[in-house]
Design an enzyme around this catalytic site. Structure first.
Site, PDB file in Angstrom:
ATOM      1  N   SER A 123       0.633  -1.267   0.045  1.00  0.00           N
ATOM      2  CA  SER A 123      -0.013   0.108   0.062  1.00  0.00           C
ATOM      3  C   SER A 123       0.936   1.316   0.073  1.00  0.00           C
ATOM      4  O   SER A 123       1.912   1.220   0.478  1.00  0.00           O
ATOM      5  CB  SER A 123      -0.859   0.024   1.250  1.00  0.00           C
ATOM      6  OG  SER A 123      -1.366   1.254   1.556  1.00  0.00           O
ATOM      7  N   TYR A 148      -2.058  -1.739  10.896  1.00  0.00           N
ATOM      8  CA  TYR A 148      -2.393  -2.182   9.277  1.00  0.00           C
ATOM      9  C   TYR A 148      -1.194  -1.909   8.335  1.00  0.00           C
ATOM     10  O   TYR A 148      -0.655  -2.630   7.897  1.00  0.00           O
ATOM     11  CB  TYR A 148      -3.795  -1.499   8.864  1.00  0.00           C
ATOM     12  CG  TYR A 148      -3.848  -1.754   7.237  1.00  0.00           C
ATOM     13  CD1 TYR A 148      -4.045  -2.902   6.821  1.00  0.00           C
ATOM     14  CD2 TYR A 148      -3.638  -0.556   6.626  1.00  0.00           C
ATOM     15  CE1 TYR A 148      -4.140  -2.776   5.390  1.00  0.00           C
ATOM     16  CE2 TYR A 148      -3.605  -0.549   5.272  1.00  0.00           C
ATOM     17  CZ  TYR A 148      -3.986  -1.858   4.527  1.00  0.00           C
ATOM     18  OH  TYR A 148      -3.799  -2.077   3.101  1.00  0.00           O
ATOM     19  N   LYS A 152       2.230  -3.973   6.452  1.00  0.00           N
ATOM     20  CA  LYS A 152       2.587  -3.932   5.026  1.00  0.00           C
ATOM     21  C   LYS A 152       4.150  -3.759   5.058  1.00  0.00           C
ATOM     22  O   LYS A 152       4.780  -4.553   4.388  1.00  0.00           O
ATOM     23  CB  LYS A 152       1.807  -2.839   4.284  1.00  0.00           C
ATOM     24  CG  LYS A 152       0.235  -2.934   4.129  1.00  0.00           C
ATOM     25  CD  LYS A 152       0.067  -3.997   3.369  1.00  0.00           C
ATOM     26  CE  LYS A 152      -1.429  -4.595   3.105  1.00  0.00           C
ATOM     27  NZ  LYS A 152      -1.609  -5.801   2.654  1.00  0.00           N
ATOM     28  N   ASP A 294      -4.512  11.331   8.758  1.00  0.00           N
ATOM     29  CA  ASP A 294      -4.589  11.815   7.519  1.00  0.00           C
ATOM     30  C   ASP A 294      -3.361  12.708   7.133  1.00  0.00           C
ATOM     31  O   ASP A 294      -2.942  13.773   7.804  1.00  0.00           O
ATOM     32  CB  ASP A 294      -6.085  12.559   7.104  1.00  0.00           C
ATOM     33  CG  ASP A 294      -7.113  11.508   6.813  1.00  0.00           C
ATOM     34  OD1 ASP A 294      -6.847  10.422   6.443  1.00  0.00           O
ATOM     35  OD2 ASP A 294      -8.184  11.995   6.959  1.00  0.00           O
TER      36      ASP A 294
END
Ligand code: NAD
Ligand code: UD1
Length: 337
Positions: A123, A148, A152, A294
């Site tokens: 990702s 999460y 990755k 974000d």
């Protein structure tokens, strides 16, 4: 034959369609923790070919041994994993267990059965908050802000270490930007559980009347319209990228890394307007505070994937919005009857 783990999920199902349409035979293994078996019928309806489906967990070595014994697998694409950012903060061990143990168990089985071609769903989140945009594959990775994303990052490292020890492996690490949209047939698409965390499925749930309005997280970012910028890519373009990655692995390239995006950054408002175009009317929305974690902007350079894979996205955000709305309209409750 290609083994697709997580093949009944959102990206997996679209990839299986592209694989079947390009002449590959497919075995899917999925534990249905975030998808429905009905997807297999939908894939068959689109392609007129039926993939083999095995209901199983990639952490279950016995099932993997059976699959590698019974089928002549040339390449494994690993989509199986948990992917909800917020949930991963609350349940880190479940995420490390499922994603990392899953990948390691799968790779051990591959090694023992002498299957050496592997494609991994990574990702853009591995870039953390990039120092500048567009990002390319040489940018430093790390600084993930949730378990999460860290799964990755860790799996990418595991793959690099594995290749050093076992250079027979050929590994494509694909770093996806923001996949949205659905197959143009409207037969398969994203079917999130509960309240969607991601932008596009939230918007279509507002359009279908399931949610009152979209909350836009922040209007004071340092961007043209004040909302965050992402690189949205049509899931069918992304899916086709896997067909190209399989071809690349046949050249024995070792470990290769590609960003898969369109190269074009779109703001939250750009995406909203694309959906409004598809809808033919305004979509109710409100500006609220920023969402924690974000980043202002993330989009990719496309040069490497184009040069080495021949990858180029065909669809723009209007196409993505049209196809995702088509899927939502035809399946107001997702795969629920
Ligand atoms: P998804 O949840 O729709 O698909 C994942 C599938 O894996 C599901 O069908 C689920 O049932 C299955 N699964 C989960 N754990 C499993 C296990 N242990 N054994 C067998 N099956 C298991 O998610 P998606 O959006 O299709 O994402 C696919 C992959 O791509 C994931 O690894 C995800 O992290 C990665 N990814 C997704 C995005 C995105 O925006 N959707 C972005 C970057 C990377
Ligand atoms: C998120 C994850 C990322 C993961 C990706 C795919 C975070 C911080 N990042 O990416 O790790 O790989 O999903 O699962 O969660 N937005 C709204 N209102 C909404 C939903 C989203 O304004 O209701 C905005 C967000 O602030 C963001 C943009 O829309 O600017 C895209 O959000 P989203 O779809 O969640 O993707 P990412 O945050 O890029």
């Amino acid at each position: 034959m290609i083994l697709v783990t997580g093949g009944t999920g959102y990206i997996g199902s679209h990839t299986v369609v592209e694989l079947l349409n390009n002449g590959y035979d497919v075995v899917i293994v999925d534990n249905l923790s975030n998808s429905k078996e009905m997807v297999v019928d939908r894939i068959e309806a689109i392609t007129k070919r039926r993939p083999i489906f095995i209901n199983g967990d990639i952490r279950d070595r016995e099932i993997l041994d059976e699959i590698f014994t019974n089928f002549d697998i040339s390449c494994v694409i690993n989509f199986a994993g948990l992917k909800a950012v917020g949930e991963s903060v609350i349940k880190p061990l479940e995420y490390y267990q499922n994603n990392i143990t899953g990948a390691v168990t799968l790779l051990e089985a591959m090694r023992d059965h002498k299957v050496y071609n592997f494609i991994f769903s990574s990702s853009a989140t591995v870039y953390g908050d990039p120092v500048s945009v567009p990002v390319d594959e040489t940018f430093k990775i790390g600084g993930t802000t949730n378990p999460y994303g860290t799964t990755k990052l860790f799996i990418e490292q595991i793959l690099q270490d594995l290749y050093k020890a076992e250079p027979k492996f050929n590994i494509a690490i694909l770093r996806y930007f923001n996949p949205i949209g659905a197959h143009p047939s409207g037969l398969i698409g994203e079917d999130p559980n509960g309240i969607p965390n991601n932008l596009a499925p939230y918007i279509t749930q507002v359009m279908i009347g399931k949610r009152d309005h979209l909350n836009i997280f922040g209007k004071d970012y340092d961007t043209e319209d004040g909302t965050c910028i992402r690189d949205y890519i049509h899931v069918c373009d992304l899916a086709y990228g896997h067909v190209l990655a399989i071809k690349k692995l046949m050249e024995n390239p070792g470990v290769v890394i590609y960003n898969l995006g369109t190269g074009k950054g779109s703001s939250v408002l750009d995406v909203l307007h694309a959906f409004e175009k598809a809808y033919g009317k305004e979509i109710k929305h409100e500006f609220v505070g920023r969402r924690e974690g974000d980043i202002t902007a993330n989009y990719t350079k496309v040069d490497k994937a184009f040069k080495e894979l021949g990858f180029k996205a065909k669809y723009n955000i209007d196409d993505m919005a049209r196809d995702q709305w088509n899927w939502q309209k035809k399946n107001p409750n997702g795969y629920e009857e």
